[in-house]
Write a protein that holds these residues in place. Structure first.
Motif, PDB file in Angstrom:
ATOM      1  N   TRP A 110      -9.378  18.460  -2.557  1.00 30.99           N
ATOM      2  CA  TRP A 110      -9.435  19.282  -3.771  1.00 30.99           C
ATOM      3  C   TRP A 110      -8.057  19.483  -4.404  1.00 30.99           C
ATOM      4  O   TRP A 110      -7.957  19.937  -5.526  1.00 30.99           O
ATOM      5  N   GLU A 111      -6.990  19.166  -3.683  1.00 23.08           N
ATOM      6  CA  GLU A 111      -5.655  19.324  -4.271  1.00 23.08           C
ATOM      7  C   GLU A 111      -5.136  18.031  -4.910  1.00 23.08           C
ATOM      8  O   GLU A 111      -4.121  18.039  -5.607  1.00 23.08           O
ATOM      9  N   ALA A 112      -5.805  16.914  -4.652  1.00 21.84           N
ATOM     10  CA  ALA A 112      -5.334  15.622  -5.190  1.00 21.84           C
ATOM     11  C   ALA A 112      -5.436  15.637  -6.714  1.00 21.84           C
ATOM     12  O   ALA A 112      -6.474  16.007  -7.264  1.00 21.84           O
ATOM     13  N   THR A 113      -4.366  15.235  -7.372  1.00 14.13           N
ATOM     14  CA  THR A 113      -4.360  15.210  -8.839  1.00 14.13           C
ATOM     15  C   THR A 113      -4.939  13.877  -9.337  1.00 14.13           C
ATOM     16  O   THR A 113      -5.032  12.898  -8.572  1.00 14.13           O
ATOM     17  N   GLY A 162       0.825  -1.213   0.000  1.00  7.63           N
ATOM     18  CA  GLY A 162       0.000   0.000   0.000  1.00  7.63           C
ATOM     19  C   GLY A 162       0.852   1.253   0.000  1.00  7.63           C
ATOM     20  O   GLY A 162       2.030   1.227   0.384  1.00  7.63           O
ATOM     21  N   VAL A 163       0.254   2.340  -0.468  1.00 13.73           N
ATOM     22  CA  VAL A 163       0.932   3.641  -0.524  1.00 13.73           C
ATOM     23  C   VAL A 163      -0.044   4.717  -0.059  1.00 13.73           C
ATOM     24  O   VAL A 163      -1.258   4.484  -0.001  1.00 13.73           O
ATOM     25  N   ALA A 164       0.498   5.891   0.244  1.00 15.56           N
ATOM     26  CA  ALA A 164      -0.368   6.976   0.732  1.00 15.56           C
ATOM     27  C   ALA A 164       0.033   8.312   0.134  1.00 15.56           C
ATOM     28  O   ALA A 164       1.220   8.565  -0.087  1.00 15.56           O
ATOM     29  N   VAL A 165      -0.961   9.149  -0.132  1.00 13.52           N
ATOM     30  CA  VAL A 165      -0.715  10.578  -0.357  1.00 13.52           C
ATOM     31  C   VAL A 165      -1.604  11.323   0.632  1.00 13.52           C
ATOM     32  O   VAL A 165      -2.665  10.826   1.013  1.00 13.52           O
ATOM     33  N   LEU A 166      -1.140  12.489   1.051  1.00 12.40           N
ATOM     34  CA  LEU A 166      -1.887  13.274   2.033  1.00 12.40           C
ATOM     35  C   LEU A 166      -2.154  14.669   1.494  1.00 12.40           C
ATOM     36  O   LEU A 166      -1.397  15.171   0.656  1.00 12.40           O
ATOM     37  N   GLY A 222      -7.352  15.471   5.423  1.00 15.00           N
ATOM     38  CA  GLY A 222      -6.052  15.313   4.782  1.00 15.00           C
ATOM     39  C   GLY A 222      -5.799  13.932   4.233  1.00 15.00           C
ATOM     40  O   GLY A 222      -4.699  13.629   3.757  1.00 15.00           O
ATOM     41  N   SER A 223      -6.798  13.051   4.288  1.00 10.19           N
ATOM     42  CA  SER A 223      -6.580  11.652   3.887  1.00 10.19           C
ATOM     43  C   SER A 223      -7.636  11.162   2.915  1.00 10.19           C
ATOM     44  O   SER A 223      -7.907   9.956   2.865  1.00 10.19           O
ATOM     45  N   GLY A 224      -8.225  12.054   2.136  1.00  3.11           N
ATOM     46  CA  GLY A 224      -9.352  11.677   1.277  1.00  3.11           C
ATOM     47  C   GLY A 224      -9.031  10.553   0.303  1.00  3.11           C
ATOM     48  O   GLY A 224      -9.801   9.597   0.179  1.00  3.11           O
ATOM     49  N   ALA A 256       1.037  19.365  -4.607  1.00  6.01           N
ATOM     50  CA  ALA A 256       2.116  19.977  -3.825  1.00  6.01           C
ATOM     51  C   ALA A 256       2.110  19.334  -2.445  1.00  6.01           C
ATOM     52  O   ALA A 256       1.045  19.100  -1.873  1.00  6.01           O
ATOM     53  N   THR A 257       3.303  19.004  -1.923  1.00  4.97           N
ATOM     54  CA  THR A 257       3.314  18.308  -0.628  1.00  4.97           C
ATOM     55  C   THR A 257       2.707  19.187   0.459  1.00  4.97           C
ATOM     56  O   THR A 257       2.843  20.405   0.434  1.00  4.97           O
ATOM     57  N   ALA A 258       2.038  18.546   1.365  1.00  6.19           N
ATOM     58  CA  ALA A 258       1.358  19.243   2.451  1.00  6.19           C
ATOM     59  C   ALA A 258       2.094  18.891   3.738  1.00  6.19           C
ATOM     60  O   ALA A 258       1.720  17.958   4.433  1.00  6.19           O
ATOM     61  N   PRO A 259       3.195  19.646   4.048  1.00  9.19           N
ATOM     62  CA  PRO A 259       4.077  19.246   5.157  1.00  9.19           C
ATOM     63  C   PRO A 259       3.346  19.053   6.478  1.00  9.19           C
ATOM     64  O   PRO A 259       3.674  18.147   7.233  1.00  9.19           O
ATOM     65  N   ALA A 260       2.322  19.872   6.746  1.00 12.21           N
ATOM     66  CA  ALA A 260       1.644  19.764   8.050  1.00 12.21           C
ATOM     67  C   ALA A 260       0.990  18.385   8.207  1.00 12.21           C
ATOM     68  O   ALA A 260       1.028  17.789   9.287  1.00 12.21           O
TER      69      ALA A 260
END
Ligand SMILES: NC(=O)c1ccc[n+]([C@@H]2O[C@H](COP(=O)([O-])OP(=O)(O)OC[C@H]3O[C@@H](n4cnc5c(N)ncnc54)[C@H](O)[C@@H]3O)[C@@H](O)[C@H]2O)c1
Length: 279
Positions: free
Chosen positions: A96-99, A88-92, A148-150, A207-211
């Protein structure tokens, strides 16, 4: 006859812990991962335990490669007892910012990786007619939701739903094949650095969301549950026929909160009350 476990995402974290736990149970292990070096390290650990094992570099997002993994498993050992669809992998970040590439990559690995595993292995398990078990790694993010985890939550809710349906389907044909779904909350692993395995065809990332990443790293560090704990609980659950594996205490609280919100809105909808509920 030695029983056989096949584990995807076996090069790190929960997949490596599951591989070693199965080996300690005396099983042969077919380890698969997209990352060749990490896979080799897991194979070296398995060999050090004296476990029969083989490995395959395999991208679970590729139906062809997962079919090849099934071919390797049956040609090497002639049977598969436990299949762990774990990679599995994750993006955060905000939804609305997810490509489109974010969606394609995460759904391709987290959801289609499990679907390819089921498609490649379950018909052969059914044909064998012997007791077997399919274990899918979802997440507590597959049972509840958070900011942040949609993309990740959508993929993991889909894995939980697919696992439930798989269990219904297998019961409907009286197959001797059990199903479990692993739903851990945060724990230390390399999931926060998933981008290391992001293929070039899905390069366009939000764009990465550091928070958000910082919050996840803090949660991972704070966890009292380890990948080894998850593996130990999973093996126990398989043996007692448990379906939902929820290693963290707080998981039930968030599931209950979500179910209560659904129930309250259902009741308000039925009573016709027009009430704004702040959660
Ligand atoms: N660590 C956590 O906090 C946590 C919590 C809940 C659920 N999970 C889930 O646990 C599973 C394992 O993740 P982890 O935490 O051990 O992370 P990890 O990054 O340490 O391990 C995941 C492994 O999967 C491999 N992988 C990535 N893409 C792949 C692909 N396309 N094909 C095959 N292998 C691929 C990676 O190379 C890596 O070895 C994932 O499904 C993850 O979503 C993790």
């Amino acid at each position: 006859m030695t029983r056989v476990a096949v584990i995807t995402g076996a090069g790190s974290g929960i997949g490596r812990a599951l591989s070693l736990a199965c080996a300690r149970r005396g099983m042969a292990v077919v380890a698969a991962d997209i990352e060749a070096t990490a896979l080799q390290q897991t194979l070296a650990l398995l060999q050090a335990l004296g476990a029969p094992c083989t490995g395959e570099v395999c991208d679970v997002g590729s139906e062809k490669q997962v079919q090849a993994l099934a071919d390797l498993s049956w040609s090497t050992y002639g049977r598969v007892d436990w299949l762990f669809n774990n990679a599995g992998v994750a993006v955060l970040g905000p939804v609305w910012e997810a490509t489109t590439d974010d969606w394609s990559w995460v759904m391709g690995v987290n959801l289609m990786g499990v679907a390819h595993g089921v498609r490649a292995f379950v018909p052969r398990m059914l044909e064998a007619g012997a007791p077997a078990h399919v274990i899918n790694t979802a997440s507590a993010a597959g049972l509840a939701t958070l900011a942040g985890s949609g993309v990740y939550c959508a993929s993991k809710h889909a894995v939980v739903a697919m696992s439930e349906c798989l269990q219904h389907d297998l019961r409907a044909v009286h197959a001797p094949i059990g199903v479990s779904v692993i739903c851990p909350s945060l724990l230390p692993s390399r999931i926060d650095d998933s981008a290391r395995n992001r293929p070039p065809q899905w390069a366009q990332a939000a764009a990465t969301a550091p928070a958000y990443y910082e919050r996840v790293r803090r949660g991972m560090e704070a966890s009292t549950v380890t990948a080894d704990d998850v593996a130990a609980m999973t093996l126990k659950a398989i043996e007692r026929g448990g379906f939902y594996i929820t290693p963290h205490d707080q998981t039930w609280t968030s599931v209950e909160r979500r179910m209560r919100a659904i129930g309250e809105d259902h009741q308000h909808g039925r009573s016709g009350e027009d009430q704004h509920v702040e959660r």
